[in-house]
Design a protein around this motif. Structure first.
Motif, PDB file in Angstrom:
ATOM      1  N   LYS A  88      -0.927  -7.054  -8.570  1.00 54.96           N
ATOM      2  CA  LYS A  88      -1.613  -5.788  -8.768  1.00 54.96           C
ATOM      3  C   LYS A  88      -0.600  -4.719  -9.134  1.00 54.96           C
ATOM      4  O   LYS A  88       0.536  -4.740  -8.648  1.00 54.96           O
ATOM      5  N   CYS A  89      -1.012  -3.817  -9.994  1.00 54.07           N
ATOM      6  CA  CYS A  89      -0.202  -2.638 -10.274  1.00 54.07           C
ATOM      7  C   CYS A  89      -1.150  -1.474 -10.504  1.00 54.07           C
ATOM      8  O   CYS A  89      -2.280  -1.661 -10.952  1.00 54.07           O
ATOM      9  N   GLY A  90      -0.704  -0.284 -10.177  1.00 52.46           N
ATOM     10  CA  GLY A  90      -1.584   0.857 -10.313  1.00 52.46           C
ATOM     11  C   GLY A  90      -0.833   2.171 -10.303  1.00 52.46           C
ATOM     12  O   GLY A  90       0.357   2.228 -10.014  1.00 52.46           O
ATOM     13  N   ASP A 101      12.214  10.982   3.548  1.00 48.31           N
ATOM     14  CA  ASP A 101      11.683  10.550   4.845  1.00 48.31           C
ATOM     15  C   ASP A 101      10.256  10.008   4.731  1.00 48.31           C
ATOM     16  O   ASP A 101       9.839   9.173   5.536  1.00 48.31           O
ATOM     17  N   GLU A 102       9.475  10.493   3.750  1.00 49.53           N
ATOM     18  CA  GLU A 102       8.076  10.085   3.605  1.00 49.53           C
ATOM     19  C   GLU A 102       7.892   8.778   2.849  1.00 49.53           C
ATOM     20  O   GLU A 102       6.782   8.249   2.795  1.00 49.53           O
ATOM     21  N   ILE A 103       8.951   8.247   2.257  1.00 44.13           N
ATOM     22  CA  ILE A 103       8.840   7.018   1.457  1.00 44.13           C
ATOM     23  C   ILE A 103       8.291   5.881   2.309  1.00 44.13           C
ATOM     24  O   ILE A 103       7.434   5.119   1.855  1.00 44.13           O
ATOM     25  N   GLU A 104       8.728   5.784   3.558  1.00 46.75           N
ATOM     26  CA  GLU A 104       8.274   4.712   4.460  1.00 46.75           C
ATOM     27  C   GLU A 104       6.766   4.754   4.666  1.00 46.75           C
ATOM     28  O   GLU A 104       6.099   3.718   4.670  1.00 46.75           O
ATOM     29  N   LYS A 105       6.207   5.948   4.804  1.00 42.55           N
ATOM     30  CA  LYS A 105       4.761   6.115   4.994  1.00 42.55           C
ATOM     31  C   LYS A 105       4.000   5.570   3.778  1.00 42.55           C
ATOM     32  O   LYS A 105       2.984   4.883   3.915  1.00 42.55           O
ATOM     33  N   TRP A 106       4.510   5.856   2.583  1.00 40.21           N
ATOM     34  CA  TRP A 106       3.862   5.376   1.357  1.00 40.21           C
ATOM     35  C   TRP A 106       3.978   3.872   1.206  1.00 40.21           C
ATOM     36  O   TRP A 106       3.062   3.212   0.718  1.00 40.21           O
ATOM     37  N   ILE A 107       5.111   3.301   1.648  1.00 44.75           N
ATOM     38  CA  ILE A 107       5.295   1.842   1.600  1.00 44.75           C
ATOM     39  C   ILE A 107       4.236   1.163   2.459  1.00 44.75           C
ATOM     40  O   ILE A 107       3.597   0.195   2.040  1.00 44.75           O
ATOM     41  N   VAL A 108       4.029   1.685   3.664  1.00 43.64           N
ATOM     42  CA  VAL A 108       3.038   1.120   4.585  1.00 43.64           C
ATOM     43  C   VAL A 108       1.634   1.205   3.992  1.00 43.64           C
ATOM     44  O   VAL A 108       0.840   0.268   4.085  1.00 43.64           O
ATOM     45  N   ASN A 109       1.312   2.335   3.333  1.00 44.86           N
ATOM     46  CA  ASN A 109      -0.027   2.547   2.793  1.00 44.86           C
ATOM     47  C   ASN A 109      -0.316   1.742   1.530  1.00 44.86           C
ATOM     48  O   ASN A 109      -1.452   1.308   1.332  1.00 44.86           O
ATOM     49  N   LEU A 110       0.685   1.565   0.678  1.00 43.28           N
ATOM     50  CA  LEU A 110       0.435   0.982  -0.649  1.00 43.28           C
ATOM     51  C   LEU A 110       0.767  -0.505  -0.778  1.00 43.28           C
ATOM     52  O   LEU A 110       0.080  -1.220  -1.490  1.00 43.28           O
ATOM     53  N   LEU A 111       1.817  -0.952  -0.122  1.00 41.36           N
ATOM     54  CA  LEU A 111       2.301  -2.313  -0.354  1.00 41.36           C
ATOM     55  C   LEU A 111       1.786  -3.270   0.717  1.00 41.36           C
ATOM     56  O   LEU A 111       1.576  -2.879   1.865  1.00 41.36           O
ATOM     57  N   ARG A 114       6.514  -5.122   3.871  1.00 44.10           N
ATOM     58  CA  ARG A 114       7.752  -4.383   3.638  1.00 44.10           C
ATOM     59  C   ARG A 114       8.687  -5.074   2.645  1.00 44.10           C
ATOM     60  O   ARG A 114       9.407  -4.424   1.908  1.00 44.10           O
ATOM     61  N   GLN A 115       8.675  -6.394   2.647  1.00 43.93           N
ATOM     62  CA  GLN A 115       9.613  -7.128   1.788  1.00 43.93           C
ATOM     63  C   GLN A 115       9.022  -7.411   0.408  1.00 43.93           C
ATOM     64  O   GLN A 115       9.647  -8.059  -0.407  1.00 43.93           O
ATOM     65  N   PHE A 116       7.833  -6.954   0.145  1.00 39.87           N
ATOM     66  CA  PHE A 116       7.058  -7.413  -1.005  1.00 39.87           C
ATOM     67  C   PHE A 116       6.535  -6.223  -1.782  1.00 39.87           C
ATOM     68  O   PHE A 116       5.850  -5.376  -1.222  1.00 39.87           O
ATOM     69  N   GLY A 117       6.875  -6.110  -3.060  1.00 39.62           N
ATOM     70  CA  GLY A 117       6.344  -5.053  -3.902  1.00 39.62           C
ATOM     71  C   GLY A 117       7.251  -3.848  -3.998  1.00 39.62           C
ATOM     72  O   GLY A 117       8.236  -3.726  -3.268  1.00 39.62           O
ATOM     73  N   HIS A 118       6.919  -2.970  -4.933  1.00 39.81           N
ATOM     74  CA  HIS A 118       7.758  -1.802  -5.217  1.00 39.81           C
ATOM     75  C   HIS A 118       6.889  -0.594  -5.523  1.00 39.81           C
ATOM     76  O   HIS A 118       5.826  -0.716  -6.125  1.00 39.81           O
ATOM     77  N   ILE A 119       7.386   0.566  -5.117  1.00 42.93           N
ATOM     78  CA  ILE A 119       6.778   1.844  -5.463  1.00 42.93           C
ATOM     79  C   ILE A 119       7.711   2.514  -6.462  1.00 42.93           C
ATOM     80  O   ILE A 119       8.922   2.543  -6.254  1.00 42.93           O
ATOM     81  N   ILE A 142       5.633  10.478  -6.866  1.00 47.01           N
ATOM     82  CA  ILE A 142       5.228   9.075  -6.898  1.00 47.01           C
ATOM     83  C   ILE A 142       4.430   8.808  -8.170  1.00 47.01           C
ATOM     84  O   ILE A 142       3.495   9.525  -8.497  1.00 47.01           O
ATOM     85  N   LEU A 143       4.843   7.773  -8.924  1.00 49.76           N
ATOM     86  CA  LEU A 143       4.156   7.400 -10.164  1.00 49.76           C
ATOM     87  C   LEU A 143       3.130   6.306  -9.925  1.00 49.76           C
ATOM     88  O   LEU A 143       1.992   6.410 -10.354  1.00 49.76           O
ATOM     89  N   GLY A 144       3.576   5.221  -9.274  1.00 51.57           N
ATOM     90  CA  GLY A 144       2.675   4.095  -9.069  1.00 51.57           C
ATOM     91  C   GLY A 144       3.350   3.001  -8.275  1.00 51.57           C
ATOM     92  O   GLY A 144       4.391   3.223  -7.652  1.00 51.57           O
ATOM     93  N   PHE A 145       2.762   1.813  -8.317  1.00 47.20           N
ATOM     94  CA  PHE A 145       3.252   0.682  -7.524  1.00 47.20           C
ATOM     95  C   PHE A 145       2.971  -0.614  -8.263  1.00 47.20           C
ATOM     96  O   PHE A 145       2.144  -0.651  -9.179  1.00 47.20           O
ATOM     97  N   PHE A 146       3.675  -1.670  -7.876  1.00 44.97           N
ATOM     98  CA  PHE A 146       3.366  -3.019  -8.370  1.00 44.97           C
ATOM     99  C   PHE A 146       3.824  -4.043  -7.332  1.00 44.97           C
ATOM    100  O   PHE A 146       4.768  -3.839  -6.601  1.00 44.97           O
ATOM    101  N   TYR A 147       3.055  -5.127  -7.253  1.00 44.16           N
ATOM    102  CA  TYR A 147       3.418  -6.261  -6.392  1.00 44.16           C
ATOM    103  C   TYR A 147       2.731  -7.508  -6.882  1.00 44.16           C
ATOM    104  O   TYR A 147       1.900  -7.470  -7.782  1.00 44.16           O
TER     105      TYR A 147
END
Length: 147
Positions: A88-90, A101-111, A114-119, A142-147
């Motif tokens: 998926k990518c979006g 500091d907020e990057i971790e919050k976005w990782i939890v919400n989007l991916l 933790r070891q899988f995918g990229h923002i 933040i532009l988007g994500f993919f995994y």
């Protein structure tokens, strides 16, 4: 994401014209759909600098193969080789500000994990993934994500 625009002519004939809202969103949705259908290649149009940089990030991490930018003296096209690895990518719209500091919050919400995918973030140092932004100790939008 497309929006209908009403166009009025002198003889009061009403026609509908599709207006492109986000080039990046259209590109990523096209790639996701082609990947779900099991395609080996996908043609994306129009092209933009942001789309190319986003695709370079996906390519660096092995989610897509080679891609070729075709200059048609208009908006441009991109032919992308798909590897079958992308789930998926979006796009995240609007492009929220993200501090380091907020990057971790976005990782939890989007991916999914933790070891899988990229923002993908756009920062003052260029477009990069969340891991690179952490190493460089920077935030951005933040532009988007993919995994």
């Amino acid at each position: 994401r497309l929006l209908l625009q009403l166009v009025f002519f002198a003889n009061w004939k009403v026609t509908f014209k599709m207006v492109r809202m986000s080039v990046l969103a259209d590109c990523l949705k096209t790639i996701t759909n082609a990947e779900k259908r099991g395609k080996r290649q996908v043609l994306v149009r129009p092209s933009s600098k942001v789309v190319v940089k986003f695709l370079q990030q996906m390519q660096q991490h092995g989610y897509i193969g080679e891609f070729e930018i075709i200059d048609d003296h208009r908006a441009g096209k991109i032919v992308i080789e798909l590897t079958g690895r992308l789930n998926k990518c979006g796009v995240i719209s609007p492009r929220f500000d993200v501090t380091q500091d907020e990057i971790e919050k976005w990782i939890v919400n989007l991916l999914p994990s933790r070891q899988f995918g990229h923002i993908v973030l756009t920062t003052s140092m260029g477009i990069m993934t969340h891991e690179e932004a952490r190493r460089k100790k920077t935030g951005g939008k933040i532009l988007g994500f993919f995994y």
